[in-house]
Motif scaffolding. Structure first.
Motif, short mmCIF file in Angstrom:
data_model
loop_
_atom_site.label_atom_id
_atom_site.label_comp_id
_atom_site.label_asym_id
_atom_site.label_seq_id
_atom_site.Cartn_x
_atom_site.Cartn_y
_atom_site.Cartn_z
N TYR A 230 0.83 -1.20 0.00
CA TYR A 230 0.00 0.00 0.00
C TYR A 230 0.87 1.26 0.00
O TYR A 230 1.86 1.30 0.73
CB TYR A 230 -0.90 0.00 1.24
CG TYR A 230 -1.79 1.21 1.36
CD1 TYR A 230 -3.02 1.23 0.71
CD2 TYR A 230 -1.39 2.32 2.09
CE1 TYR A 230 -3.84 2.35 0.81
CE2 TYR A 230 -2.19 3.44 2.18
CZ TYR A 230 -3.43 3.45 1.53
OH TYR A 230 -4.23 4.56 1.63
N PRO A 231 0.61 2.27 -0.76
CA PRO A 231 -0.51 2.41 -1.70
C PRO A 231 -0.12 2.09 -3.14
O PRO A 231 -0.96 2.13 -4.02
CB PRO A 231 -0.87 3.89 -1.57
CG PRO A 231 0.45 4.54 -1.32
CD PRO A 231 1.29 3.54 -0.54
N HIS A 232 1.18 1.75 -3.38
CA HIS A 232 1.63 1.66 -4.77
C HIS A 232 1.36 0.33 -5.43
O HIS A 232 1.21 0.24 -6.64
CB HIS A 232 3.13 2.00 -4.84
CG HIS A 232 3.50 3.25 -4.10
ND1 HIS A 232 3.03 4.48 -4.46
CD2 HIS A 232 4.24 3.45 -2.97
CE1 HIS A 232 3.48 5.40 -3.61
NE2 HIS A 232 4.21 4.79 -2.70
N GLY A 233 1.34 -0.77 -4.61
CA GLY A 233 1.22 -2.10 -5.22
C GLY A 233 -0.22 -2.58 -5.35
O GLY A 233 -1.17 -1.84 -5.10
N GLU A 234 -0.33 -3.84 -5.76
CA GLU A 234 -1.65 -4.44 -5.99
C GLU A 234 -2.01 -5.38 -4.83
O GLU A 234 -1.13 -6.03 -4.28
CB GLU A 234 -1.59 -5.31 -7.26
CG GLU A 234 -1.28 -4.56 -8.52
CD GLU A 234 -2.54 -4.13 -9.23
OE1 GLU A 234 -3.35 -5.03 -9.57
OE2 GLU A 234 -2.73 -2.91 -9.42
N PHE A 235 -3.27 -5.48 -4.52
CA PHE A 235 -3.75 -6.49 -3.57
C PHE A 235 -4.61 -7.49 -4.31
O PHE A 235 -5.40 -7.11 -5.19
CB PHE A 235 -4.59 -5.83 -2.46
CG PHE A 235 -3.77 -5.11 -1.43
CD1 PHE A 235 -3.28 -5.79 -0.33
CD2 PHE A 235 -3.49 -3.76 -1.58
CE1 PHE A 235 -2.50 -5.13 0.63
CE2 PHE A 235 -2.72 -3.09 -0.62
CZ PHE A 235 -2.23 -3.78 0.47
N SER A 236 -4.45 -8.78 -3.99
CA SER A 236 -5.38 -9.77 -4.53
C SER A 236 -6.48 -9.94 -3.48
O SER A 236 -6.66 -9.08 -2.62
CB SER A 236 -4.66 -11.09 -4.81
OG SER A 236 -4.40 -11.77 -3.59
N ALA A 298 0.36 9.69 10.54
CA ALA A 298 0.65 8.34 10.03
C ALA A 298 0.16 8.22 8.58
O ALA A 298 0.84 7.64 7.73
CB ALA A 298 -0.02 7.29 10.91
N GLU A 299 -1.01 8.79 8.30
CA GLU A 299 -1.58 8.72 6.94
C GLU A 299 -0.67 9.43 5.94
O GLU A 299 -0.46 8.97 4.82
CB GLU A 299 -2.98 9.37 6.88
CG GLU A 299 -4.06 8.67 7.68
CD GLU A 299 -3.89 8.81 9.19
OE1 GLU A 299 -3.43 9.89 9.65
OE2 GLU A 299 -4.16 7.84 9.91
N ALA A 300 -0.16 10.60 6.37
CA ALA A 300 0.72 11.36 5.47
C ALA A 300 2.03 10.62 5.22
O ALA A 300 2.59 10.67 4.13
CB ALA A 300 1.01 12.74 6.07
N ARG A 301 2.51 9.90 6.24
CA ARG A 301 3.81 9.23 6.12
C ARG A 301 3.73 7.96 5.27
O ARG A 301 4.68 7.60 4.57
CB ARG A 301 4.34 8.83 7.52
CG ARG A 301 4.79 10.00 8.35
CD ARG A 301 5.53 9.55 9.60
NE ARG A 301 4.71 8.90 10.61
CZ ARG A 301 4.06 9.52 11.57
NH1 ARG A 301 4.10 10.83 11.66
NH2 ARG A 301 3.36 8.84 12.48
N GLN A 302 2.59 7.28 5.32
CA GLN A 302 2.50 5.93 4.72
C GLN A 302 2.89 5.87 3.24
O GLN A 302 3.65 4.98 2.85
CB GLN A 302 1.08 5.36 4.93
CG GLN A 302 0.97 3.86 4.65
CD GLN A 302 1.89 3.02 5.54
OE1 GLN A 302 2.18 3.37 6.68
NE2 GLN A 302 2.39 1.91 4.99
N PRO A 303 2.47 6.82 2.41
CA PRO A 303 2.84 6.71 0.98
C PRO A 303 4.34 6.76 0.75
O PRO A 303 4.81 6.24 -0.26
CB PRO A 303 2.15 7.93 0.34
CG PRO A 303 1.07 8.31 1.27
CD PRO A 303 1.55 7.95 2.64
N HIS A 304 5.10 7.38 1.66
CA HIS A 304 6.55 7.43 1.44
C HIS A 304 7.31 6.83 2.63
O HIS A 304 8.41 7.25 2.97
CB HIS A 304 7.02 8.86 1.09
CG HIS A 304 6.61 9.92 2.04
ND1 HIS A 304 7.52 10.61 2.78
CD2 HIS A 304 5.39 10.38 2.40
CE1 HIS A 304 6.87 11.47 3.56
NE2 HIS A 304 5.58 11.35 3.33
N ILE A 305 6.69 5.80 3.24
CA ILE A 305 7.28 5.19 4.43
C ILE A 305 8.66 4.60 4.13
O ILE A 305 9.57 4.66 4.96
CB ILE A 305 6.31 4.13 5.03
CG1 ILE A 305 6.71 3.76 6.46
CG2 ILE A 305 6.20 2.88 4.21
CD1 ILE A 305 6.23 4.71 7.48
#
Ligand code: COA
Length: 416
Positions: A230-236, A298-305
């Motif tokens: 998350y958020p860049h990859g795919e989930f099955s 935490a939400e702001a950090r997650q995309p570039h964790i």
């Protein structure tokens, strides 16, 4: 002080790891644990992965301390007779044979309950009774696959992975110990014994509870925000492997420290605990991140964790794993060095607490083992050597009322 389980007599009909781990724990706490072993060979682990010729292997010694060993061929009538006497005066029988083995030996639950209605009969099997796989024999890694651990462990671009921790074996043994102690307390109230059964699949799944949580979240919302996907990859539609991501609401990762190029364990685990963001920024020398909208929540950090983790690795580059933790602990940041077995074996704190103990042994000299991880204010479990094969046969037979001549005859028949 007498030990809490003193006076509790346990027939230890276990082998390999899952059963022995359970009875060893009960022996540490004072139970009289009599391990019943096949004459001549005994528990298969006595011979497995030996490091000293003709001495019991560490696999055996580290799972069977504080016990007695009685050799008995329980498929022969004379052996069955001894076992019946033992059953009549024991509180618990623990077994982890393959499915149906105890029944084939003539000791079904009904028969055991008839011989001693107060006795608790505790079993480990791979799968629970009535499960469509309940005829299968199971070892550790099989259980990890069947219990959901393997499909959720490892990296997303690699195969399902087995954990080194004995989630199927010792973990199941610990579940069984809880079941036995519960049944003993129950017996105080009812006067009756009962059957206690734990399956390895269930015990692994119990520890994978948060992954079942994630499956339901995934079913509902289609993504899992704390996973690296998350958020860049795919989930099955199934819970993916998350590498070294934190399992809860706190992102974390294993990060390189000084020397990682040559030392495969020069790493720490670093957790970004939400409310510790300001101390983390201070520790890293990045005070400007504290109120930066791109980092503040935490939400702001997650995309570039992973960029944040990369920055922390830059900070770690000139610090050993121990130096890094010594700095971070001052900022109250949840973290730890990745410790090797060698480091743990020599850790003075673990030696002092009795978690790592050196046990004298008549053949090996001594061996190192993991002592009780449970600490009490009024009990200090002492670890004593695992028994040699049949070391206590005469003692146990004599305690059952057999004369010296009868013991001699029995030993002849049993070819001990
Ligand atoms: N005297 C005579 N026979 C004895 C005996 C004794 N003292 N102790 C055991 N035996 C016999 C049993 O009666 C059984 O014989 P049978 O199969 O002819 O009826 C045999 O020895 C043991 O069989 P089993 O337990 O199936 O051993 P295995 O080596 O083929 O399988 C496991 C090992 C671990 C796979 C299997 O025991 C199992 O699935 N156990 C349950 C799950 C478990 O605990 N697994 C984890 C182990 S860490």
């Amino acid at each position: 002080m007498s030990k809490p389980l003193e006076g509790i007599k346990i027939i230890d009909f276990t082998h390999v790891q899952a059963g022995p781990a359970c009875t060893q724990l009960l022996a540490w706490f004072g139970a009289d644990v009599i391990k019943v072993e096949r004459p001549g060979s005994g528990d298969v682990t006595r011979n497995q992965l030996r490091d000293i010729p003709d001495a019991d292997a560490l696999y055996f010694t580290m799972l069977n301390s504080n016990k007695k060993s009685l050799t008995l061929d329980t498929k022969k009538p004379e052996g069955k007779e001894v076992l019946e006497k033992l059953i009549r005066e024991s509180d618990v029988l623990v077994e982890n044979f393959g499915p149906g083995a105890l029944d084939r030996m003539g000791f079904s639950w009904e028969r055991l309950n008839e011989l001693n209605p107060k006795m608790i009969v505790a079993s480990v099997k791979g799968f629970s009774d009535g499960h469509h796989y309940d005829d299968l024999k199971v070892y550790e890694n099989v259980a990890q696959c069947a219990g959901g651990a393997a499909s959720t462990t490892g990296f997303w671009d690699g195969p399902p992975t087995i954990s080194a921790a004995a989630l199927g074996d010792s973990n199941t043994g610990m579940h069984l110990a809880i079941g036995i102690l519960t049944a003993l307390i129950g017996r105080d109230k009812t006067g009756k014994g009962q059957k206690v059964a734990v399956s390895m699949q269930d015990s692994v799944l119990n520890l994978c509870r948060v992954k079942l949580r994630d499956q339901q979240r995934l079913d509902r919302v289609g993504y899992l925000e704390e996973y690296p996907q998350y958020p860049h990859g795919e989930f099955s539609d199934v819970v993916p492997r998350g590498g070294n991501a934190g399992g809860g609401g706190q992102p974390g990762w294993i990060l390189k420290c000084k020397g990682w190029e040559t030392d495969p364990n020069a790493y720490i685990y670093f957790t970004i605990q939400g409310h510790a963001w300001a101390p983390i920024c201070k520790a890293l020398g990045k005070p400007e991140w504290i109120d930066d909208p791109a980092y503040k929540t935490a939400e702001a950090r997650q995309p570039h964790i992973f960029d944040i983790f990369a920055t922390i690795e830059e900070w770690l580059a000139d610090k050993t794993k121990f130096e890094a933790v010594d700095i971070l602990r001052k900022f109250d940041i949840p973290c730890a060095p990745v410790l090797t077995m060698k480091e743990l074996a020599n850790d003075p704190s673990l030696r002092a607490s009795g978690t790592i103990v050196e046990v004298p042994h008549s053949v090996r000299g001594s061996y190192l083992t993991v002592g009780s991880p449970i600490k009490f204010s009024d009990l200090k479990p002492e670890v004593t050597a695992s028994p040699l094969l049949g070391e206590h046969t005469e003692e146990v037979l004599a305690s059952l009322g057999y004369s010296q001549q009868e013991i001699f005859n029995l030993k002849e028949i049993q070819a001990v």
